[in-house]
Design an enzyme around this catalytic site. Sequence first.
Site, PDB file in Angstrom:
ATOM      1  CB  CYS A 275     -44.467 -57.064 -10.930  1.00 44.06           C
ATOM      2  SG  CYS A 275     -42.854 -57.465 -10.327  1.00 44.06           S
TER       3      CYS A 275
HETATM    4  N1  LIG Z   1     -39.937 -58.725  -6.596  1.00 41.15           N
HETATM    5  C1  LIG Z   1     -40.637 -59.374  -7.740  1.00 41.15           C
HETATM    6  O1  LIG Z   1     -41.455 -60.171  -7.505  1.00 41.15           O
HETATM    7  C2  LIG Z   1     -39.983 -59.412  -8.873  1.00 41.15           C
HETATM    8  C3  LIG Z   1     -40.449 -60.192  -9.986  1.00 41.15           C
HETATM    9  C4  LIG Z   1     -40.165 -60.085 -11.560  1.00 41.15           C
HETATM   10  C5  LIG Z   1     -39.397 -58.934 -11.747  1.00 41.15           C
HETATM   11  N2  LIG Z   1     -38.896 -58.032 -10.365  1.00 41.15           N
HETATM   12  C6  LIG Z   1     -38.210 -56.933 -11.293  1.00 41.15           C
HETATM   13  O2  LIG Z   1     -36.564 -57.144 -10.679  1.00 41.15           O
HETATM   14  C7  LIG Z   1     -36.019 -55.932 -10.341  1.00 41.15           C
HETATM   15  C8  LIG Z   1     -35.606 -56.030  -8.918  1.00 41.15           C
HETATM   16  O3  LIG Z   1     -36.507 -56.031  -8.221  1.00 41.15           O
HETATM   17  P1  LIG Z   1     -36.586 -56.541  -6.534  1.00 41.15           P
HETATM   18  O4  LIG Z   1     -37.929 -56.694  -6.244  1.00 41.15           O
HETATM   19  O5  LIG Z   1     -35.573 -57.690  -6.361  1.00 41.15           O
HETATM   20  O6  LIG Z   1     -36.026 -54.954  -5.874  1.00 41.15           O
HETATM   21  P2  LIG Z   1     -35.469 -54.918  -4.602  1.00 41.15           P
HETATM   22  O7  LIG Z   1     -35.793 -53.438  -4.191  1.00 41.15           O
HETATM   23  O8  LIG Z   1     -35.946 -56.024  -3.676  1.00 41.15           O
HETATM   24  O9  LIG Z   1     -34.134 -55.243  -4.565  1.00 41.15           O
HETATM   25  C9  LIG Z   1     -33.244 -54.278  -5.398  1.00 41.15           C
HETATM   26  C10 LIG Z   1     -31.838 -54.111  -4.608  1.00 41.15           C
HETATM   27  O10 LIG Z   1     -31.129 -53.430  -5.458  1.00 41.15           O
HETATM   28  C11 LIG Z   1     -30.000 -52.800  -4.795  1.00 41.15           C
HETATM   29  N3  LIG Z   1     -29.577 -51.605  -5.711  1.00 41.15           N
HETATM   30  C12 LIG Z   1     -30.180 -50.636  -6.121  1.00 41.15           C
HETATM   31  N4  LIG Z   1     -29.118 -49.893  -6.759  1.00 41.15           N
HETATM   32  C13 LIG Z   1     -28.244 -50.604  -6.963  1.00 41.15           C
HETATM   33  C14 LIG Z   1     -26.662 -50.459  -7.485  1.00 41.15           C
HETATM   34  N5  LIG Z   1     -26.436 -49.316  -8.426  1.00 41.15           N
HETATM   35  N6  LIG Z   1     -25.758 -50.976  -6.833  1.00 41.15           N
HETATM   36  C15 LIG Z   1     -26.084 -52.197  -6.418  1.00 41.15           C
HETATM   37  N7  LIG Z   1     -27.160 -52.454  -5.709  1.00 41.15           N
HETATM   38  C16 LIG Z   1     -28.114 -51.850  -6.055  1.00 41.15           C
HETATM   39  C17 LIG Z   1     -31.054 -52.272  -3.670  1.00 41.15           C
HETATM   40  O11 LIG Z   1     -30.158 -51.692  -2.370  1.00 41.15           O
HETATM   41  C18 LIG Z   1     -31.866 -53.461  -3.528  1.00 41.15           C
HETATM   42  O12 LIG Z   1     -31.318 -54.266  -2.351  1.00 41.15           O
HETATM   43  C19 LIG Z   1     -36.899 -54.934 -10.794  1.00 41.15           C
HETATM   44  O13 LIG Z   1     -36.910 -54.429 -12.101  1.00 41.15           O
HETATM   45  C20 LIG Z   1     -38.410 -55.649 -10.674  1.00 41.15           C
HETATM   46  O14 LIG Z   1     -39.307 -54.930 -11.343  1.00 41.15           O
HETATM   47  C21 LIG Z   1     -39.186 -58.133  -9.525  1.00 41.15           C
END
Ligand SMILES: NC(=O)c1ccc[n+]([C@@H]2O[C@H](COP(=O)([O-])OP(=O)(O)OC[C@H]3O[C@@H](n4cnc5c(N)ncnc54)[C@H](O)[C@@H]3O)[C@@H](O)[C@H]2O)c1
Length: 440
Positions: A275
């Site tokens: 992030c």
């Molecule tokens: N990890 C954190 O601490 C955190 C905190 C706040 C916000 N975010 C935000 O949340 C969002 C997700 O982050 P994350 O860390 O969970 O990512 P991640 O990479 O852990 O998970 C994302 C998932 O989405 C799947 N994916 C991608 N495209 C897809 C599609 N078209 N259909 C179905 N599945 C699909 C991927 O295979 C993956 O499993 C981002 O925008 C991130 O900036 C993350």
Amino acid sequence: MSDLYQRLSDAIASRSATVGVIGLGYVGLPLALAFARAGFRVLGFDLDAGKVATLNRGETYLLDFPDEQVAEQVRSQRLSATTDSDRLTEVDAVIICVPTPLTDKGQPDLGFVEETARSIQTKLAPGQLVVLESTTYPGTTEEVVRPLLEAGGLRAGRDFFLAYSPEREDPGSASFRLESIPKVVGGVDSLSTRLAEALYAAVVSSTVAVSSTRVAEASKLTENIFRAVNIALVNELKIIFDSLGVDVWEVLDAAATKPFGFMRFDPGPGWGGHCIPIDPFYLAWKAREAGTEARFIELAGVINTQMPRYVLSKLEAALATGGGELRGSRVLLIGIAYKRNVADPRESPAFAFLDLLIRAGALPAYHDPFLPAAPRMRNWPELEVLESQPLTPETLQSHDAVVIVTDHDSIDYDLIAEHARLVIDARGRYRTRSENIVPA
Ligand SMILES: NC(=O)c1ccc[n+]([C@@H]2O[C@H](COP(=O)([O-])OP(=O)(O)OC[C@H]3O[C@@H](n4cnc5c(N)ncnc54)[C@H](O)[C@@H]3O)[C@@H](O)[C@H]2O)c1
């Protein structure tokens, strides 16, 4: 619209609504579990067939979540996962939790969000609620997601509901769980906001309604930019105070006794995680598009990405004091995860530091109880994958220097101080100074 609103509102209240979660990663999986625990039927969608199969076996791939939590919801048939986007017809509300990375040029990459919006559109039915959770710049829900969802003729605010609600998480922290963190919600209209609030109210203790999706998007970026800029500030103060012979950690201990108007941030070897080094640049890009500048964000980026170089300079100087040099030195990194007590290596400054060490001809190794093997280095794909070394007196004695990069709590710091020839401490773990410990 009021009929559609009432129908979904009732289904949420009675828990008969089916909740879809797209993207079962660090954000989506905990959310899916929370809705399942709250009594909803939850259908998780992910492109990764491995993750889907693991979940459907009742197991998890996230360290923070014991298998048992997933197993319980899978056994009760409240939670299941699929790769089949045709099954979006089964859900009443769908939450988008897909990645929002940067392109190679440092610009927002909304490819995952766009692809997801397109696949929802093909199955969109009147009365459904769509919520975007992925972190992004103000305007994404209205300018990018909404037109894609409306491409089939249904209109947001008339035929379906659309909102943005950012995820807030404190990875590795036991103090803040999803349920106890207030959730900001902004819809494209008041009914969308109310429905999204009603949905989240089932899993969090409080919701915070704002007037628009743009305000909700901007609030998330503000929180992360606040962190990015303050991390840069305290990193710069570390360099300045060091040049003045002042211990930055002692300064911070003192400043933090002020009961108002000061919030403590600790310096380190840079910044990391999925992030903080990424999200601010979503706003910097949008600001440029609007003809304005995001100077604090750009400066924070410059300072934080230079920090591994600063730690290297301290290591080099300390080795030189003992008549040694970086080239050929065996250097043990302690902790390569981006943050204390987590198993997440994404964007960790440890990799920038490893890269610098390799370029300088040093021989790096690491110890990290959370990461038994390091992900392959982007700049050195030919390098063998590094594996975590056991933290023993022999390991410590056989290295020319030990660098504290990420100070996980479970590491034995007394053992390191006792047996390492030289310790470069980039995290302020050691407060009592001794000859072989150099703050960096
Ligand atoms: N990890 C954190 O601490 C955190 C905190 C706040 C916000 N975010 C935000 O949340 C969002 C997700 O982050 P994350 O860390 O969970 O990512 P991640 O990479 O852990 O998970 C994302 C998932 O989405 C799947 N994916 C991608 N495209 C897809 C599609 N078209 N259909 C179905 N599945 C699909 C991927 O295979 C993956 O499993 C981002 O925008 C991130 O900036 C993350």
